[in-house]
Design a protein around this motif. Sequence first.
Motif, PDB file in Angstrom:
ATOM      1  N   PHE A  90       0.825  -1.162   0.115  1.00  0.00           N
ATOM      2  CA  PHE A  90      -0.017  -0.128   0.226  1.00  0.00           C
ATOM      3  C   PHE A  90       0.838   1.157   0.177  1.00  0.00           C
ATOM      4  CE2 PHE A  90      -2.946  -2.937   1.568  1.00  0.00           C
ATOM      5  CZ  PHE A  90      -4.223  -2.750   0.818  1.00  0.00           C
ATOM      6  N   GLN A  91       2.087   1.268   0.075  1.00  0.00           N
ATOM      7  CA  GLN A  91       3.140   2.325   0.052  1.00  0.00           C
ATOM      8  C   GLN A  91       3.417   2.701  -1.346  1.00  0.00           C
ATOM      9  OE1 GLN A  91       6.386   2.720   2.859  1.00  0.00           O
ATOM     10  NE2 GLN A  91       5.272   1.510   4.560  1.00  0.00           N
ATOM     11  N   LEU A  92       3.416   1.837  -2.091  1.00  0.00           N
ATOM     12  CA  LEU A  92       3.640   1.747  -3.453  1.00  0.00           C
ATOM     13  C   LEU A  92       2.645   2.049  -4.673  1.00  0.00           C
ATOM     14  CD1 LEU A  92       5.550  -1.725  -3.606  1.00  0.00           C
ATOM     15  CD2 LEU A  92       6.480   0.677  -3.122  1.00  0.00           C
ATOM     16  N   SER A  93       2.933   3.195  -5.417  1.00  0.00           N
ATOM     17  CA  SER A  93       1.915   3.603  -6.261  1.00  0.00           C
ATOM     18  C   SER A  93       2.774   3.404  -7.687  1.00  0.00           C
ATOM     19  CB  SER A  93       1.465   5.053  -6.061  1.00  0.00           C
ATOM     20  OG  SER A  93       0.705   5.535  -7.074  1.00  0.00           O
ATOM     21  N   LEU A  94       2.229   2.891  -8.761  1.00  0.00           N
ATOM     22  CA  LEU A  94       2.761   2.793  -9.807  1.00  0.00           C
ATOM     23  C   LEU A  94       2.957   4.089 -10.670  1.00  0.00           C
ATOM     24  CD1 LEU A  94       1.130  -0.393 -11.481  1.00  0.00           C
ATOM     25  CD2 LEU A  94       3.085  -0.132 -10.360  1.00  0.00           C
ATOM     26  N   ALA A  95       2.141   5.213 -10.223  1.00  0.00           N
ATOM     27  CA  ALA A  95       2.064   6.633 -10.960  1.00  0.00           C
ATOM     28  C   ALA A  95       3.360   7.203 -10.089  1.00  0.00           C
ATOM     29  CB  ALA A  95       0.844   7.369 -10.248  1.00  0.00           C
ATOM     30  N   ASP A  96       3.825   7.029  -8.995  1.00  0.00           N
ATOM     31  CA  ASP A  96       5.190   7.587  -8.227  1.00  0.00           C
ATOM     32  C   ASP A  96       6.191   7.296  -9.030  1.00  0.00           C
ATOM     33  OD1 ASP A  96       3.207   9.094  -6.718  1.00  0.00           O
ATOM     34  OD2 ASP A  96       3.379   7.705  -5.021  1.00  0.00           O
ATOM     35  N   VAL A  97       6.092   5.745  -9.264  1.00  0.00           N
ATOM     36  CA  VAL A  97       7.064   5.269  -9.837  1.00  0.00           C
ATOM     37  C   VAL A  97       7.518   5.722 -11.549  1.00  0.00           C
ATOM     38  CG1 VAL A  97       8.229   2.974 -10.627  1.00  0.00           C
ATOM     39  CG2 VAL A  97       7.251   3.166  -8.583  1.00  0.00           C
ATOM     40  N   GLY A  98       6.273   5.639 -12.125  1.00  0.00           N
ATOM     41  CA  GLY A  98       6.268   6.331 -13.579  1.00  0.00           C
ATOM     42  C   GLY A  98       6.778   7.666 -13.777  1.00  0.00           C
ATOM     43  N   ARG A  99       6.539   8.549 -12.585  1.00  0.00           N
ATOM     44  CA  ARG A  99       7.112  10.246 -12.709  1.00  0.00           C
ATOM     45  C   ARG A  99       8.399  10.004 -12.559  1.00  0.00           C
ATOM     46  NH1 ARG A  99       1.990  11.294 -10.098  1.00  0.00           N
ATOM     47  NH2 ARG A  99       2.753  10.704  -8.113  1.00  0.00           N
ATOM     48  N   LEU A 100       9.283   8.908 -12.070  1.00  0.00           N
ATOM     49  CA  LEU A 100      10.785   9.094 -12.272  1.00  0.00           C
ATOM     50  C   LEU A 100      11.442   9.088 -13.736  1.00  0.00           C
ATOM     51  CD1 LEU A 100      11.549   6.199  -9.747  1.00  0.00           C
ATOM     52  CD2 LEU A 100      12.068   8.584  -9.405  1.00  0.00           C
ATOM     53  N   GLY A 101      10.561   8.439 -14.554  1.00  0.00           N
ATOM     54  CA  GLY A 101      11.082   8.470 -15.872  1.00  0.00           C
ATOM     55  C   GLY A 101      11.736   7.133 -16.143  1.00  0.00           C
ATOM     56  N   TRP A 102      11.596   6.746 -17.665  1.00  0.00           N
ATOM     57  CA  TRP A 102      12.164   5.408 -17.884  1.00  0.00           C
ATOM     58  C   TRP A 102      13.561   5.115 -17.481  1.00  0.00           C
ATOM     59  CZ3 TRP A 102      15.781   4.247 -21.309  1.00  0.00           C
ATOM     60  CH2 TRP A 102      16.210   5.276 -22.449  1.00  0.00           C
ATOM     61  N   LYS A 103      14.401   6.194 -17.650  1.00  0.00           N
ATOM     62  CA  LYS A 103      15.987   6.031 -17.550  1.00  0.00           C
ATOM     63  C   LYS A 103      16.289   5.567 -16.063  1.00  0.00           C
ATOM     64  CE  LYS A 103      17.555   8.638 -21.385  1.00  0.00           C
ATOM     65  NZ  LYS A 103      18.453   9.903 -21.613  1.00  0.00           N
ATOM     66  N   PRO A 104      15.847   6.384 -14.847  1.00  0.00           N
ATOM     67  CA  PRO A 104      16.201   5.774 -13.655  1.00  0.00           C
ATOM     68  C   PRO A 104      15.478   4.482 -13.394  1.00  0.00           C
ATOM     69  CG  PRO A 104      15.497   8.319 -13.721  1.00  0.00           C
ATOM     70  CD  PRO A 104      15.068   7.669 -15.133  1.00  0.00           C
ATOM     71  N   ILE A 105      14.427   4.051 -13.820  1.00  0.00           N
ATOM     72  CA  ILE A 105      13.699   3.005 -13.587  1.00  0.00           C
ATOM     73  C   ILE A 105      14.415   1.783 -14.245  1.00  0.00           C
ATOM     74  CG2 ILE A 105      11.756   1.397 -14.306  1.00  0.00           C
ATOM     75  CD1 ILE A 105       9.952   3.909 -13.858  1.00  0.00           C
ATOM     76  N   SER A 277      -2.719   1.975  -6.429  1.00  0.00           N
ATOM     77  CA  SER A 277      -2.377   2.582  -7.701  1.00  0.00           C
ATOM     78  C   SER A 277      -3.615   2.925  -8.431  1.00  0.00           C
ATOM     79  CB  SER A 277      -1.495   1.875  -8.555  1.00  0.00           C
ATOM     80  OG  SER A 277      -0.186   1.420  -8.322  1.00  0.00           O
ATOM     81  N   PHE A 278      -4.889   2.187  -8.272  1.00  0.00           N
ATOM     82  CA  PHE A 278      -5.832   2.298  -9.254  1.00  0.00           C
ATOM     83  C   PHE A 278      -7.159   2.809  -8.422  1.00  0.00           C
ATOM     84  CE2 PHE A 278      -3.223  -0.407 -11.850  1.00  0.00           C
ATOM     85  CZ  PHE A 278      -2.708   0.399 -12.799  1.00  0.00           C
ATOM     86  N   ALA A 279      -7.017   2.693  -7.035  1.00  0.00           N
ATOM     87  CA  ALA A 279      -8.235   2.984  -6.228  1.00  0.00           C
ATOM     88  C   ALA A 279      -7.808   4.067  -5.437  1.00  0.00           C
ATOM     89  CB  ALA A 279      -8.650   1.974  -5.389  1.00  0.00           C
ATOM     90  N   SER A 280      -8.945   5.089  -5.171  1.00  0.00           N
ATOM     91  CA  SER A 280      -8.823   6.357  -4.286  1.00  0.00           C
ATOM     92  C   SER A 280      -8.974   5.497  -2.813  1.00  0.00           C
ATOM     93  CB  SER A 280      -9.908   7.205  -4.578  1.00  0.00           C
ATOM     94  OG  SER A 280      -9.908   8.215  -3.783  1.00  0.00           O
ATOM     95  N   PRO A 282      -8.327   6.514   1.070  1.00  0.00           N
ATOM     96  CA  PRO A 282      -8.043   7.661   2.070  1.00  0.00           C
ATOM     97  C   PRO A 282      -6.907   7.713   2.795  1.00  0.00           C
ATOM     98  CG  PRO A 282     -10.311   6.545   2.225  1.00  0.00           C
ATOM     99  CD  PRO A 282      -9.484   5.760   1.295  1.00  0.00           C
ATOM    100  N   VAL A 283      -6.294   8.964   2.662  1.00  0.00           N
ATOM    101  CA  VAL A 283      -4.930   9.104   3.318  1.00  0.00           C
ATOM    102  C   VAL A 283      -4.964   8.459   4.846  1.00  0.00           C
ATOM    103  CG1 VAL A 283      -3.268  10.799   4.129  1.00  0.00           C
ATOM    104  CG2 VAL A 283      -4.429  11.122   1.789  1.00  0.00           C
ATOM    105  N   PRO A 284      -6.040   8.836   5.549  1.00  0.00           N
ATOM    106  CA  PRO A 284      -5.924   8.458   7.136  1.00  0.00           C
ATOM    107  C   PRO A 284      -5.868   6.858   6.976  1.00  0.00           C
ATOM    108  CG  PRO A 284      -7.695   9.957   6.936  1.00  0.00           C
ATOM    109  CD  PRO A 284      -7.215   9.791   5.553  1.00  0.00           C
ATOM    110  N   LEU A 285      -6.585   6.118   6.053  1.00  0.00           N
ATOM    111  CA  LEU A 285      -6.461   4.892   6.064  1.00  0.00           C
ATOM    112  C   LEU A 285      -5.051   4.171   5.635  1.00  0.00           C
ATOM    113  CD1 LEU A 285      -7.853   1.948   6.227  1.00  0.00           C
ATOM    114  CD2 LEU A 285      -8.454   2.265   3.854  1.00  0.00           C
ATOM    115  N   LEU A 286      -4.471   4.982   4.733  1.00  0.00           N
ATOM    116  CA  LEU A 286      -3.032   4.591   4.405  1.00  0.00           C
ATOM    117  C   LEU A 286      -2.117   4.854   5.381  1.00  0.00           C
ATOM    118  CD1 LEU A 286      -3.042   6.296   0.881  1.00  0.00           C
ATOM    119  CD2 LEU A 286      -2.847   3.888   1.358  1.00  0.00           C
TER     120      LEU A 286
END
Length: 342
Positions: A90-105, A277-280, A282-286
Motif C-alpha cells: 500500500f506504500q507503492l503507487s505505480l504513478a509515483d514510480v512512473g514519474r521517475l522516468g524510464w531511464k532511472p527505472i 495505484s488504481f483506487a482512491s 483515503p489518506v488516514p487509512l493509508l
Amino acid sequence: MNRPSKFRTNKPRFGTAWVPGALFASAVALMAWLVHVIIPFIPLLTAAVMIGIICTQLPFARASITGVLAPGLKLVSRRFMRIGIVLLGFQLSLADVGRLGWKPIVGVIVVLVLTFIATLWIGKLFRLPGHEPLLIATGFSICGASAIGAMSGVIKAKDEETATPVALVTLCGTLAIAVLPMLWHPLNLDAIAYGKWVGASVHDVGQVVATAQVAGSAALAVAVVVKLTRVIALAPMVAIASAVVRRNSGGALDAGNRPPLVPLFVAGFIAAILIRSFASVPVPLLEAISTVQTGLLAIALVGLGTAVRLVELVLTGWRALIVALLSWTIIAVLAYFAVVIT
C-alpha cells in the motif's frame, strides 16, 4: 485401526504456545520504537533487529528465547513478516514510480539484477553454506531484512541460515547511514542525485529515510520513491525462487509441501500495489495501514534478530561478512554510476 488422514500435514501446531514469544517480541518492538523516538537517527526496524540480537546474547535471557519463547518468535518472524510485506504494497503507487522516468527505472532494475547476480556468485565463490548466498543477494539487492524474511519462507531456509544475512544486512545498512552522507559532496552530487543514489543503494526503507534526510525534503522524497521501486522487484524474485524450488523438488515433495507458483503473500503484495495505484484510498487509512505494517515488520525483525548468535558469527561467519561488504560496495558503486548516467 486408525488410518492416517490424507489431510494430515507436518506443519507445526503451536496452539497457545506462541503467545509468550509474540508478547516478548511486541514488547521489544515497543522498546525499539522508544529508541527511535529518542534517537530519530536510528530507524525503527534497524533498532528492532539490533535489540533482538542483543537480547539473545544475554545469558539470563537465552534459555527463555530458545525455550518457552521460541514458538512465538518463530511464528512472528514468518507470519507477521508476510502480513507486513502484504501491507507494504500500500506504500507503492505505480504513478509515483512512473514519474521517475524510464531511464532511472531502467537504471534501478539493472543495478538490482547485477548486484543480485554478483552477490550470489561471490557467496558461492566463498562457499557460504546452504541458502546463505541467495538470502544475502536478496537482502542487499532488494529491501534488506524484509526481503530476506520473504525469501527464506519460500525456500524453506533454516533459522540459522536466515540469521546471518539479517545481521549482515542490518550492519551494512547502519554503516550506510553514517558513510553515504560523508560522500555526498566529495562525489559532487546535487540533492536530487544524492537522493536517487541513496534510494538505489541502501537496503531498508527506514535506513533510506535516515540516510537521505540530511540532504533535505526533495532528496528524501525521491530516495523513498526509488527505494520503493526496488521493493516492487520482491514479488517477481520470490515468485521465481518458488518456481525453482518446485522444479528442483520434482517428486521429492508431496503436493502439500511444495511451494505454490505464486506464494499467497506475494499475490497479496501485488494486489495491494494495484489497489493503491488504481483506487482512491483515503489518506488516514493509508497512514493507519503504514503504522500497522511498520509495527508488524518490527515485531517480525525482533524474532529474526533473536536467531543471531554473535559468537558463532564472529568465529565462523567471516566469509559471509566479506561477501556482505563486497555486495554493499558493489551496489553503492553501481548505483552511483547509474545516477550519473541517467
